[in-house]
Write an enzyme that holds these catalytic residues in place. Structure first.
Site, mmCIF file in Angstrom:
data_model
loop_
_atom_site.group_PDB
_atom_site.id
_atom_site.type_symbol
_atom_site.label_atom_id
_atom_site.label_comp_id
_atom_site.label_asym_id
_atom_site.label_seq_id
_atom_site.Cartn_x
_atom_site.Cartn_y
_atom_site.Cartn_z
ATOM 1 N N ARG A 1 -9.631 43.964 -31.118
ATOM 2 C CA ARG A 1 -9.752 42.885 -30.103
ATOM 3 C C ARG A 1 -11.109 42.020 -30.616
ATOM 4 N NH1 ARG A 1 -7.349 46.476 -27.039
ATOM 5 N NH2 ARG A 1 -5.626 45.902 -25.636
ATOM 6 N N CYS B 1 20.350 57.675 -27.325
ATOM 7 C CA CYS B 1 21.087 56.825 -26.201
ATOM 8 C C CYS B 1 21.081 55.519 -26.655
ATOM 9 C CB CYS B 1 20.066 57.011 -24.883
ATOM 10 S SG CYS B 1 18.472 56.310 -25.459
ATOM 11 N N CYS C 1 11.570 56.815 -27.673
ATOM 12 C CA CYS C 1 12.600 55.905 -27.233
ATOM 13 C C CYS C 1 12.378 55.291 -25.746
ATOM 14 C CB CYS C 1 13.856 56.786 -26.973
ATOM 15 S SG CYS C 1 15.269 55.824 -26.057
ATOM 16 N N HIS D 1 -3.943 53.538 -23.410
ATOM 17 C CA HIS D 1 -3.395 52.568 -24.012
ATOM 18 C C HIS D 1 -2.153 53.563 -24.950
ATOM 19 C CE1 HIS D 1 -6.492 49.357 -23.257
ATOM 20 N NE2 HIS D 1 -5.866 49.812 -22.171
ATOM 21 N N SER E 1 -16.458 47.674 -24.122
ATOM 22 C CA SER E 1 -17.190 46.521 -23.472
ATOM 23 C C SER E 1 -16.689 46.447 -22.117
ATOM 24 C CB SER E 1 -17.387 45.247 -24.164
ATOM 25 O OG SER E 1 -17.901 45.321 -25.349
#
Ligand SMILES: [Zn+2]
Length: 254
Positions: free
Chosen positions: A41, A163, A134, A126, A202
């Site tokens: 970032r 699936c 999946c 995160h 930060s």
């Protein structure tokens, strides 16, 4: 207080660590930069050159899913061999010594686990980029498997054989909801500590700043080790604006 120099910062941090019963570290990208993993970032970081793929876009098109995996495997070549740094090793030492029950992290690089903290004691806000899931049935897939299909199909992101759901790296994308279980565990961990240490974050990205403030209100001491000023330096008991590895290295138990 803001430590006036490196020596004072290290000495004060050591005093706080020694006085603490339960230490809860909260880490961000800054702890991994010495391992060669850039802060995505930050200015000049990958995401300022390469727009991140939003969660809705990933869901909306096969091309975006292909692109997401293409980028993931390009990253693998660059950072796949990253090893824990001094910061990770210092926190793992506190963990092994029984001073710290676990780590809360914004990072997705698996380096706390690699440094010796048990996976169940790393709370990943995160997610984790070193495996895939999946999106429908939550089955876990290893990257080697994804890569095999991706490569043999000429760059097509695979779907779940069970699936037909989309398979995505186990990270939390922009626009994707924060994982509730991890948030709840981070909250619980925050409240058991009497010393909360922010390392290399930060605290800008929501909801990062909420945890140290919560800890402080709960009566814990708060230390912040980060090269740049953070949003909550004024409420911290100690702020060290120095190189993270250098500050934490003295806490590594040999
Ligand atoms: Zn599935």
């Amino acid at each position: 207080m803001i430590a006036p120099d490196l020596e004072t910062g290290i000495a004060r941090l050591r005093e706080m660590v020694e006085a603490a019963r339960v230490i809860v570290p909260f880490t961000g990208a800054g702890i991994s930069t010495e391992c060669g993993i850039p802060d995505f970032r930050s200015p000049g970081g990958i995401w300022t050159k390469n727009q991140p793929i939003l969660y809705d876009d990933f869901l909306a098109s096969q091309e975006m899913r292909n692109e997401a995996w293409r980028r993931r495997f390009a990253m693998e070549e660059q950072f796949g061999g990253a090893k824990p740094g001094r910061g990770h090793r210092a926190l793992a030492s506190l963990y092994r010594a029984g001073k710290s029950p676990g780590v809360i992290t914004q990072n997705i690089d698996n380096l706390h686990q690699a440094s010796g903290v048990a996976p169940e004691d790393v709370v990943e806000l995160h997610g984790n980029s070193t495996y895939a899931v999946c999106l429908d049935c939550a089955k876990r897939y290893e990257l080697t498997w994804v890569k095999e299909i991706f490569t043999s199909s000429g760059g097509r992101a695979p779907d779940c054989p069970d699936c037909n759901g989309y398979i995505k790296s186990a990270t939390v994308s922009f626009g994707q909801a924060m994982p509730e279980a991890a948030m709840a565990r981070a909250e619980a961990l925050t409240l058991v500590g009497d010393l909360f240490i922010v390392v290399g974050s930060s605290l800008v990205v929501w909801p990062a700043a909420g945890f140290p403030i919560r800890a402080k209100r709960n009566g814990a001491k708060l230390a912040i080790v980060n090269r740049e000023p953070t949003e909550i330096d004024t409420v911290a008991d100690l702020v060290i604006r120095q190189d993270i590895g250098t500050v934490l290295a003295p806490l590594i138990a040999h």
